[in-house]
Design an enzyme around this catalytic site. Structure first.
Site, mmCIF file in Angstrom:
data_model
loop_
_atom_site.group_PDB
_atom_site.id
_atom_site.type_symbol
_atom_site.label_atom_id
_atom_site.label_comp_id
_atom_site.label_asym_id
_atom_site.label_seq_id
_atom_site.Cartn_x
_atom_site.Cartn_y
_atom_site.Cartn_z
ATOM 1 N N SER A 124 0.838 -1.195 0.000
ATOM 2 C CA SER A 124 0.000 0.000 0.000
ATOM 3 C C SER A 124 0.876 1.250 0.000
ATOM 4 O O SER A 124 1.977 1.247 0.582
ATOM 5 C CB SER A 124 -0.845 -0.015 1.277
ATOM 6 O OG SER A 124 -1.478 1.232 1.471
ATOM 7 N N TYR A 148 -1.815 -0.913 10.858
ATOM 8 C CA TYR A 148 -2.106 -1.517 9.542
ATOM 9 C C TYR A 148 -0.936 -1.273 8.582
ATOM 10 O O TYR A 148 -0.428 -2.187 7.938
ATOM 11 C CB TYR A 148 -3.403 -0.938 8.955
ATOM 12 C CG TYR A 148 -3.523 -1.196 7.476
ATOM 13 C CD1 TYR A 148 -3.798 -2.477 7.005
ATOM 14 C CD2 TYR A 148 -3.302 -0.177 6.540
ATOM 15 C CE1 TYR A 148 -3.870 -2.730 5.635
ATOM 16 C CE2 TYR A 148 -3.374 -0.424 5.175
ATOM 17 C CZ TYR A 148 -3.654 -1.694 4.730
ATOM 18 O OH TYR A 148 -3.707 -1.938 3.383
ATOM 19 N N LYS A 152 2.051 -3.829 6.529
ATOM 20 C CA LYS A 152 2.474 -3.834 5.117
ATOM 21 C C LYS A 152 3.984 -3.631 5.015
ATOM 22 O O LYS A 152 4.671 -4.310 4.255
ATOM 23 C CB LYS A 152 1.738 -2.739 4.339
ATOM 24 C CG LYS A 152 0.243 -2.965 4.224
ATOM 25 C CD LYS A 152 -0.067 -4.192 3.391
ATOM 26 C CE LYS A 152 -1.549 -4.478 3.289
ATOM 27 N NZ LYS A 152 -1.825 -5.798 2.719
HETATM 28 P P1 NAD Z 1 -11.011 -6.792 1.203
HETATM 29 O O1 NAD Z 1 -11.225 -6.792 2.678
HETATM 30 O O2 NAD Z 1 -12.187 -6.551 0.329
HETATM 31 O O3 NAD Z 1 -10.313 -8.158 0.751
HETATM 32 C C1 NAD Z 1 -9.445 -8.882 1.599
HETATM 33 C C2 NAD Z 1 -9.940 -10.313 1.638
HETATM 34 O O4 NAD Z 1 -9.076 -11.071 2.476
HETATM 35 C C3 NAD Z 1 -11.359 -10.436 2.210
HETATM 36 O O5 NAD Z 1 -12.156 -11.166 1.302
HETATM 37 C C4 NAD Z 1 -11.166 -11.195 3.527
HETATM 38 O O6 NAD Z 1 -12.267 -12.036 3.812
HETATM 39 C C5 NAD Z 1 -9.885 -11.970 3.248
HETATM 40 N N1 NAD Z 1 -9.087 -12.316 4.435
HETATM 41 C C6 NAD Z 1 -8.671 -11.497 5.435
HETATM 42 N N2 NAD Z 1 -7.953 -12.194 6.333
HETATM 43 C C7 NAD Z 1 -7.901 -13.480 5.887
HETATM 44 C C8 NAD Z 1 -7.304 -14.668 6.379
HETATM 45 N N3 NAD Z 1 -6.631 -14.696 7.538
HETATM 46 N N4 NAD Z 1 -7.457 -15.806 5.678
HETATM 47 C C9 NAD Z 1 -8.147 -15.804 4.501
HETATM 48 N N5 NAD Z 1 -8.732 -14.720 3.998
HETATM 49 C C10 NAD Z 1 -8.620 -13.560 4.680
HETATM 50 O O7 NAD Z 1 -9.859 -5.721 0.882
HETATM 51 P P2 NAD Z 1 -9.366 -5.140 -0.507
HETATM 52 O O8 NAD Z 1 -9.729 -3.702 -0.534
HETATM 53 O O9 NAD Z 1 -9.764 -6.022 -1.610
HETATM 54 O O10 NAD Z 1 -7.798 -5.213 -0.266
HETATM 55 C C11 NAD Z 1 -7.036 -6.316 -0.699
HETATM 56 C C12 NAD Z 1 -5.608 -6.136 -0.236
HETATM 57 O O11 NAD Z 1 -5.110 -4.907 -0.735
HETATM 58 C C13 NAD Z 1 -5.455 -6.072 1.288
HETATM 59 O O12 NAD Z 1 -4.266 -6.739 1.638
HETATM 60 C C14 NAD Z 1 -5.340 -4.589 1.564
HETATM 61 O O13 NAD Z 1 -4.602 -4.327 2.728
HETATM 62 C C15 NAD Z 1 -4.601 -4.109 0.324
HETATM 63 N N6 NAD Z 1 -4.840 -2.701 0.022
HETATM 64 C C16 NAD Z 1 -6.114 -2.239 -0.091
HETATM 65 C C17 NAD Z 1 -6.347 -0.896 -0.355
HETATM 66 C C18 NAD Z 1 -7.747 -0.340 -0.422
HETATM 67 O O14 NAD Z 1 -7.910 0.875 -0.265
HETATM 68 N N7 NAD Z 1 -8.764 -1.136 -0.679
HETATM 69 C C19 NAD Z 1 -5.260 -0.031 -0.542
HETATM 70 C C20 NAD Z 1 -3.971 -0.549 -0.437
HETATM 71 C C21 NAD Z 1 -3.772 -1.886 -0.154
HETATM 72 C C1 WQD Z 2 -9.383 10.094 1.000
HETATM 73 C C2 WQD Z 2 -9.540 11.587 1.281
HETATM 74 C C3 WQD Z 2 -9.772 12.111 3.612
HETATM 75 C C4 WQD Z 2 -13.617 10.063 4.113
HETATM 76 C C5 WQD Z 2 -6.940 4.942 3.159
HETATM 77 C C6 WQD Z 2 -5.906 4.237 3.996
HETATM 78 C C7 WQD Z 2 -4.797 3.727 3.120
HETATM 79 C C8 WQD Z 2 -5.324 2.893 1.954
HETATM 80 C C9 WQD Z 2 -6.462 3.557 1.239
HETATM 81 C C10 WQD Z 2 -5.142 0.556 2.427
HETATM 82 C C11 WQD Z 2 -8.745 12.080 2.489
HETATM 83 C C12 WQD Z 2 -11.050 12.468 2.872
HETATM 84 C C13 WQD Z 2 -12.460 10.582 3.589
HETATM 85 C C14 WQD Z 2 -14.631 10.957 4.573
HETATM 86 C C15 WQD Z 2 -13.253 12.806 3.895
HETATM 87 N N1 WQD Z 2 -5.826 1.637 2.362
HETATM 88 N N2 WQD Z 2 -12.276 11.933 3.472
HETATM 89 N N3 WQD Z 2 -14.405 12.294 4.434
HETATM 90 O O1 WQD Z 2 -7.076 8.000 3.905
HETATM 91 O O2 WQD Z 2 -6.120 8.316 1.573
HETATM 92 O O3 WQD Z 2 -6.331 6.051 2.502
HETATM 93 O O4 WQD Z 2 -7.449 4.035 2.165
HETATM 94 O O5 WQD Z 2 -3.965 0.394 2.291
HETATM 95 O O6 WQD Z 2 -3.961 2.982 3.935
HETATM 96 O O7 WQD Z 2 -5.398 5.156 4.955
HETATM 97 O O8 WQD Z 2 -8.368 7.239 1.841
HETATM 98 O O9 WQD Z 2 -10.709 7.339 1.106
HETATM 99 O O10 WQD Z 2 -10.200 7.364 3.582
HETATM 100 O O11 WQD Z 2 -9.644 9.368 2.202
HETATM 101 O O12 WQD Z 2 -13.110 14.022 3.808
HETATM 102 O O13 WQD Z 2 -15.687 10.539 5.094
HETATM 103 O O14 WQD Z 2 -10.918 11.847 1.599
HETATM 104 O O15 WQD Z 2 -9.508 13.054 4.613
HETATM 105 O O16 WQD Z 2 -8.303 13.374 2.189
HETATM 106 P P1 WQD Z 2 -6.931 7.510 2.529
HETATM 107 P P2 WQD Z 2 -9.820 7.758 2.205
#
Ligand code: NAD
Ligand code: WQD
Length: 345
Positions: A124, A148, A152
């Site tokens: 991430s 979190y 990562k």
């Molecule tokens: P998500 O929660 O929709 O998907 C994650 C999946 O992993 C879920 O289906 C959950 O049931 C499964 N899971 C969690 N723990 C598990 C375990 N111990 N065993 C088996 N399955 C398990 O999340 P997402 O948004 O699809 O994110 C996928 C990956 O990308 C995650 O690792 C997340 O940290 C990373 N990521 C997400 C974002 C985002 O904003 N969505 C941003 C950066 C990184």
């Molecule tokens: C985006 C912008 C908020 C909600 C998060 C995690 C990051 C990654 C992605 C996994 C910011 C503003 C948001 C609201 C708002 N996940 N905001 N009102 O914070 O960039 O990233 O998700 O790895 O680790 O921190 O994303 O969508 O929460 O926020 O004003 O109700 O929207 O302040 O500027 P963020 P976000």
């Protein structure tokens, strides 16, 4: 030979499954469904007309993980499974360290035991923490600011150590920026539990009338309109990035980090305006105080992924908002909503 997708029932995993099936890979999905529904897998099968071998299994359960490797010939793993809520991780750090880190260690141990050394890992942009400069490029030092993010960061380090211990490993660390949007069919998308933490799911629920008003977390940042700026990336572009990363890990060895972002930043107010246009709905909002831990500006330098993975994000914020809206409108209760139309692409 199959690709194992951990967390494949989740938001990004399910979109990646579509891209993998459309590129003719055979898939095995492992997910404990702690934050997802098997309905997403059913819908992916409907969209693609192809089937997925699904295991409801937990990465923390070594026997369940091993069973997948015994019953299938796995060529590579795309590792999405993990917990991802920043705020929750502050309150439940041990749960995050155990699930994300121990789960990854068990997965890697099992991969080594079965001679599988190819992995694409969901990292991430959160690993950049607070930096002095944008765009964010892969050479910057990494320093997460919450549990979190530290999971990562630590997993990235563990995977680097693993490669240093055995050069057979081939690992891509994909640093996602802000994934948004949904598959254009409107059949799969992000289905958050409870009140969404992230901006676009929150806006979507305001637009559909489930929530009354968006709180904007601060308009006093040093940005063009005072609100936070992020690099929003369409989940279909992001999913395709995994195909390109998979091709790279299957054809070389090493460990490399790649930013998956567009390289463009948009403010909260710009996203609201774009969503209003896409949905034809008004998004009432109120300015409130800054959210703890938020940074002013984050956007990617995607040039390494462009050069080495031959991948570039193609979809702009118009498509991001239109596709998020289509998913929200047709699935107001996420995967609990009955689908009337299937195989729309
Ligand atoms: P998500 O929660 O929709 O998907 C994650 C999946 O992993 C879920 O289906 C959950 O049931 C499964 N899971 C969690 N723990 C598990 C375990 N111990 N065993 C088996 N399955 C398990 O999340 P997402 O948004 O699809 O994110 C996928 C990956 O990308 C995650 O690792 C997340 O940290 C990373 N990521 C997400 C974002 C985002 O904003 N969505 C941003 C950066 C990184
Ligand atoms: C985006 C912008 C908020 C909600 C998060 C995690 C990051 C990654 C992605 C996994 C910011 C503003 C948001 C609201 C708002 N996940 N905001 N009102 O914070 O960039 O990233 O998700 O790895 O680790 O921190 O994303 O969508 O929460 O926020 O004003 O109700 O929207 O302040 O500027 P963020 P976000």
């Amino acid at each position: 030979m199959s690709i194992l997708v951990t967390g494949g029932a989740g938001y990004i995993g399910s979109h990646t499954c579509i891209e993998l099936l459309e590129s003719d890979y055979d898939l095995v999905v492992l997910d404990n469904l702690s934050n997802s529904s098997v309905e997403s897998i059913r819908r992916v099968e409907n969209i693609t007309g192809k089937s997925i071998k699904f295991y409801k299994a937990d990465l923390l359960n070594r026997n369940e993980v091993e069973q997948v490797f015994i019953e299938n010939t796995i060529e590579a793993v795309i590792h999405f499974a993990g917990l991802k809520a920043v705020g929750e991780s502050v309150h439940k750090p041990l749960q995050y360290y155990q699930n994300n880190i121990s789960g990854t260690i068990i997965l890697c141990e099992t991969m080594e035991k079965y001679g599988v050394y190819n992995m694409v890992f969901s990292s991430s942009a959160t690993v950049y923490g607070l930096q002095q400069q944008v765009p964010l490029s892969e050479e910057l030092p990494i320093k997460a600011t919450n549990p979190y993010g530290r999971t990562k960061l630590m997993i990235e380090e563990i995977l680097r150590d693993l490669y240093n211990s055995n050069n057979s490993w081939s690992i891509a660390l994909l640093r996602y920026f802000n994934p948004v949007g949904a598959h254009p069919s409107g059949l799969i998308g992000e289905d958050p539990n409870g009140i969404p933490n992230n901006l676009i799911p929150f806006i979507s629920q305001v637009a559909v009338g489930k929530l009354s008003c968006l709180n904007i977390f601060g308009n006093d940042y040093d940005t063009k309109d005072g609100t936070g700026i992020r690099d929003y990336i369409h989940v279909v572009d992001l999913a395709y990035g995994h195909i390109k990363a998979l091709e790279k890990v299957l054809s070389s060895s090493g460990v490399d980090a790649y930013n998956l972002g567009t390289g463009k930043g948009y403010s909260v107010l710009e996203m609201i305006r774009s969503f209003e246009k896409a949905s034809g709905r008004n998004i009432p909002y109120e300015i409130v105080g800054r959210r703890t831990g938020d940074i002013a500006i984050s956007y990617a330098d995607p040039s390494k992924a462009i050069a080495e993975l031959k991948w570039i994000a193609k979809k702009g914020i118009k498509e991001m908002c239109e596709d998020s809206w289509r998913w929200q409108l047709h699935n107001p209760n996420g995967y609990k909503t009955e689908t009337k139309v299937l195989r729309v692409t």
